[in-house]
Design a protein around this motif. Sequence first.
Motif, short mmCIF file in Angstrom:
data_model
loop_
_atom_site.label_atom_id
_atom_site.label_comp_id
_atom_site.label_asym_id
_atom_site.label_seq_id
_atom_site.Cartn_x
_atom_site.Cartn_y
_atom_site.Cartn_z
N ALA A 130 0.84 -1.20 0.00
CA ALA A 130 0.00 0.00 0.00
C ALA A 130 0.87 1.24 0.00
O ALA A 130 1.97 1.25 0.58
N TYR A 131 0.39 2.26 -0.67
CA TYR A 131 0.95 3.60 -0.50
C TYR A 131 0.11 4.26 0.57
O TYR A 131 -1.10 4.48 0.38
N GLY A 132 0.72 4.55 1.67
CA GLY A 132 -0.09 5.07 2.77
C GLY A 132 0.70 5.84 3.81
O GLY A 132 1.81 6.31 3.56
N PHE A 133 0.13 5.94 4.97
CA PHE A 133 0.63 6.74 6.08
C PHE A 133 0.09 6.11 7.35
O PHE A 133 -0.75 5.21 7.29
N GLU A 134 0.52 6.58 8.48
CA GLU A 134 0.05 6.05 9.75
C GLU A 134 -1.24 6.76 10.17
O GLU A 134 -1.28 7.99 10.26
N TYR A 135 -2.29 5.99 10.41
CA TYR A 135 -3.56 6.59 10.84
C TYR A 135 -3.43 7.25 12.21
O TYR A 135 -4.15 8.21 12.52
N TYR A 136 -2.51 6.77 13.01
CA TYR A 136 -2.25 7.42 14.30
C TYR A 136 -1.90 8.89 14.07
O TYR A 136 -2.35 9.77 14.81
N ASP A 137 -1.11 9.15 13.02
CA ASP A 137 -0.64 10.50 12.76
C ASP A 137 -1.77 11.45 12.38
O ASP A 137 -1.82 12.60 12.83
N ALA B 252 0.45 13.51 5.55
CA ALA B 252 1.82 13.72 5.07
C ALA B 252 2.56 12.38 5.06
O ALA B 252 2.02 11.35 5.46
N ASN B 253 3.79 12.43 4.57
CA ASN B 253 4.70 11.27 4.66
C ASN B 253 4.16 10.01 3.97
O ASN B 253 4.15 8.92 4.55
N LEU B 254 3.70 10.14 2.73
CA LEU B 254 3.24 8.99 1.97
C LEU B 254 4.41 8.06 1.68
O LEU B 254 5.48 8.49 1.27
N LYS B 255 4.19 6.76 1.89
CA LYS B 255 5.26 5.78 1.66
C LYS B 255 4.67 4.47 1.16
O LYS B 255 3.48 4.19 1.34
N LEU B 256 5.52 3.67 0.53
CA LEU B 256 5.11 2.34 0.07
C LEU B 256 5.58 1.31 1.09
O LEU B 256 6.76 1.26 1.44
N LEU B 257 4.65 0.49 1.56
CA LEU B 257 4.97 -0.59 2.48
C LEU B 257 4.62 -1.92 1.81
O LEU B 257 3.53 -2.07 1.27
#
Length: 341
Positions: free
Chosen positions: A278-285, A313-318
Amino acid sequence: MKNSMAKLSFLLFGLVLLLAACGGGNETSTESTEGNSGTNTDTEQPTDAKSFKVGITQIVEHPSLDAATEGFKAALEESGLNIEFVDKNAQNDQSMNTTIAQDLVNQGVDLIFANSTPSAQAVKGATSDIPIIFTSVTDAVGAELVESMEAPGGNVTGTVDLHPDTIANTVAFLKDELGAKKVGTVYNTGEQNSVAQIEQVKALLEESGLELVEAPVSTSAEVKQATESLIGQVDSLYIITDNTVVSALESVIDVANANQLPLMVGELDSVKRGGLGAYGFEYYDIGYEAGQMAVKILNGEATPAEIPAAYPANLKLLINKSAADNLGLEIKDTWNAEVYE
């Protein structure tokens, strides 16, 4: 003799008065000590410091939404404000969702945190006076929660859960790295956030020469059967941030694994549960950022209308290594991905 008795009586009377005075002095001293203790406590937590009741409404339990709520609470707790949380979860029941919204309004909470598009829509429909902060909302303008991201207007603002590049990056990955041609998806047509995403997915897939095969559902109990209906029609799966489907994601993962289908998902927690990537971010953030907005409002620093709604912010691939190994897929350095093992 009479004089002696008179003197003795006088002395005894004086002694009684002295003892009474001492007793009264002790009582006064005790009250003063309690008062001083209260004063010391008040220095740490002033009695005139305002306390706040914050309502929380979440549409359903799943890791991403739970993490967002955790982040929201953390921001408020770190602020030092005296907060009482009123937690509510609709368990994906729309009738209960509406009831929760009205209940929080009836309780006279100072602010409402709405975690998901349906939750935010319900509370917005229930009050135009109480400040509302949302998160885990995909299209805040399309859901008619705000007038615009930059100038929300009204009593609502918050953080959305769709980075502008998420879907475009995922579609490119499906085509260029997975060689997909027909992509299957399961989603709830009753969720406005899902419909908005599917429209984007379909448009971008068509632009890339790919086809989207849809399997709509209305409840989480339908997710497995809907996923199975895609077998033989598609060469890959893409599950967006649909609350109904994500709450039953294990059903999708089981079908994908059994049929050797790569499963791209809409957020990082779904990768940790077994999705390929997924390209995503932390929902905590995004929950934490929503909490910071709430602190400003409770402190009287700003109104919801004055706080722009925010993208993550901070989109990343995991990438999930186990899922990749199951597919015999090499994780390339050129992906610049973080690997979950």
